[in-house]
Design a protein around this motif. Sequence first.
Motif, PDB file in Angstrom:
ATOM      1  N   ASN A  16      28.768  51.296  12.264  1.00 26.26           N
ATOM      2  CA  ASN A  16      27.542  51.800  12.896  1.00 26.26           C
ATOM      3  C   ASN A  16      27.629  53.416  12.896  1.00 26.26           C
ATOM      4  OD1 ASN A  16      29.327  52.204  14.864  1.00 26.26           O
ATOM      5  ND2 ASN A  16      28.558  50.900  16.476  1.00 26.26           N
ATOM      6  N   THR A  49      24.616  48.174  16.713  1.00 25.77           N
ATOM      7  CA  THR A  49      23.556  48.507  15.645  1.00 25.77           C
ATOM      8  C   THR A  49      23.503  50.065  15.962  1.00 25.77           C
ATOM      9  OG1 THR A  49      21.907  48.282  17.161  1.00 25.77           O
ATOM     10  CG2 THR A  49      22.460  46.307  15.632  1.00 25.77           C
ATOM     11  N   ASP A  60      21.069  53.686  13.918  1.00 28.59           N
ATOM     12  CA  ASP A  60      19.881  53.935  13.230  1.00 28.59           C
ATOM     13  C   ASP A  60      20.490  54.451  11.781  1.00 28.59           C
ATOM     14  OD1 ASP A  60      17.359  54.519  12.399  1.00 28.59           O
ATOM     15  OD2 ASP A  60      17.495  56.606  13.262  1.00 28.59           O
ATOM     16  N   LYS A 112      18.793  46.934  10.862  1.00 22.19           N
ATOM     17  CA  LYS A 112      18.852  46.795  12.149  1.00 22.19           C
ATOM     18  C   LYS A 112      18.868  45.093  12.501  1.00 22.19           C
ATOM     19  CE  LYS A 112      17.081  48.242  16.558  1.00 22.19           C
ATOM     20  NZ  LYS A 112      15.830  48.825  17.177  1.00 22.19           N
TER      21      LYS A 112
END
Length: 164
Positions: free
Chosen positions: A29, A83, A85, A111
């Motif tokens: 992540n 998660t 971006d 996502k």
Amino acid sequence: MTKSLEQQFVTELEANQNIIHKVCRVYTNNSDAHKDLFQEITIQLWKAYPKFRGDSKFSTWMYRVGLNTAITLYRKSKRQIQTSDISDFHYKLESSEYDSEIDDQMKLLYKAIHQLSDIEKALILLYLEDKPYVEIAETMGITEVNARVKVNRIKTKLKTILNP
């Protein structure tokens, strides 16, 4: 190891390194975790390379080692994968190639993929790479029929996540 074996490995690794990046993108992540996992997968590939018999394509074998390493590493450390971006990963695109709608769709897809189990992530990653079901089954160590069923279930699950 012989010098020629080392050269073969480096050549194959360079030609297929995007596979490792894709596995890392799905199982990490942030960029530091991505780099760490990339390094760990490369080490495991190097250790296992002398045993690579060529029964399958190098890329199939590489996926299998990479996915197993990622799954094992994160299960062993008991980290909860969060998660992030997709914009954490920087891509070099010419401005004429950039399409914000596609970028937004990719962010949503990644996502949603982050919400899947480790095995589901591996299966959908191979599916999104347009790997034939035979190769997905071989990589995952399951039957082709089982691969088809699981991928269809994952696609349904992703549709539910993306369109609640």
